[in-house]
Design an enzyme around this catalytic site. Structure first.
Site, mmCIF file in Angstrom:
data_model
loop_
_atom_site.group_PDB
_atom_site.id
_atom_site.type_symbol
_atom_site.label_atom_id
_atom_site.label_comp_id
_atom_site.label_asym_id
_atom_site.label_seq_id
_atom_site.Cartn_x
_atom_site.Cartn_y
_atom_site.Cartn_z
ATOM 1 N N GLU A 110 0.912 -1.147 -0.108
ATOM 2 C CA GLU A 110 0.113 0.046 0.040
ATOM 3 C C GLU A 110 1.076 1.182 -0.166
ATOM 4 O OE1 GLU A 110 -3.013 2.406 2.983
ATOM 5 O OE2 GLU A 110 -2.543 0.127 3.265
ATOM 6 N N ASP A 114 -4.511 10.071 8.751
ATOM 7 C CA ASP A 114 -3.032 9.564 9.143
ATOM 8 C C ASP A 114 -2.833 9.722 10.851
ATOM 9 O OD1 ASP A 114 -3.042 8.421 6.855
ATOM 10 O OD2 ASP A 114 -2.153 10.278 6.146
#
Length: 263
Positions: A50, A61
């Site tokens: 990924e 994130d």
């Protein structure tokens, strides 16, 4: 020929294990090093890569990944470098490379142009954390035409109807978020993940992988008892940031022991 995500997941399932999926940001610490790191983790047991596209507003994130992507942007990372990285990685290792990206950069680049350039680079598809199936028609059409996978996210808070929509729209796998909140290594993976995977199976998910909070081989093993893949991000990014290529390769080897049931 690009190895498909579904074929990798099926191969691991046939072996009675599951897949290890590793996240790294493109362009961190440099573009060259991000390519070398991705190749290294693939050679060290990661089944699917990924590759994150650095973005100025990374709402999902956690701090480790945010810091890495901000450094990549400060070093001059541009979206076109993502395609370059995918091409360079897939020319060296035969593993599927999914790009993880927020939706706005895709729109700005042009959805069809993005799909074409990703396919040309040998990419397998996209993981789009902030795109919901209701608003994804341009991407559904472009990915269908270009033969790309599309991985949508499912959360423990999702309704059954939403889960059904996500399953129907996804190709490759459904990304099951193990816990609410941002990414980052945790001491234990939320028990909600097991329940979420069960609900996804009930609405027809063939492939469902768990991410957010997985950082050890024992957690990988635990997740693969009920999911098709375990997704690890912050632990790999932190290893790369603190110890370089050799360190991230070592962590990948360690994590892959959880996939095979070793400890």
């Amino acid at each position: 020929m690009v190895t498909s995500v579904a074929s990798v997941l099926q191969a691991r399932r046939d072996e009675g294990t599951g897949a290890l999926i590793g996240y790294l940001p493109a362009g961190f610490p440099t573009l060259d090093e991000s390519v070398d790191a991705a190749v290294a983790i693939a050679e060290s047991g990661v089944d699917i890569i990924e590759l994150g596209l650095p973005y100025s507003d990374p709402v999902m994130d956690g701090p480790v990944i945010q810091q890495a992507t901000q450094q990549a942007l400060a070093n001059g990372f541009r979206l076109r470098h993502g395609f370059e990285a995918v091409s360079r990685i897939t020319s060296q290792v035969n593993v599927p490379v999914l790009i993880m990206t927020y939706w706005n950069p895709v729109v700005q680049y042009g959805v069809d142009r993005f799909a074409d350039d990703l396919a040309a680079a040998g990419g397998a598809g996209l993981i789009t954390p902030d795109l919901i199936p209701d608003e994804a028609e341009p991407w559904l059409s472009a990915s269908e035409r270009a033969g790309l996978d599309r991985v949508f996210l499912a959360a423990p808070s999702s309704t059954n109807e939403r889960l059904r929509q996500v399953v129907e729209a996804s190709r490759g796998f459904v990304y099951a978020v193990s816990t609410m909140g941002i990414t980052g290594a945790r001491s234990d993976v939320d028990s909600a993940a097991r329940g979420l995977i069960a609900r996804l199976r009930e609405v027809g998910a063939e492939n469902a992988c768990v991410g957010v909070g997985i950082s050890t081989a024992s957690q990988v093993r635990e997740v693969l008892e009920y999911a098709d893949g375990a997704i690890v991000g912050s632990a790999l990014v932190n290893a790369l940031a603190t110890g370089g290529i050799s360190s991230v390769a070592a962590i990948a080897r360690e994590l892959s022991q959880g996939r095979t049931g070793e400890n």
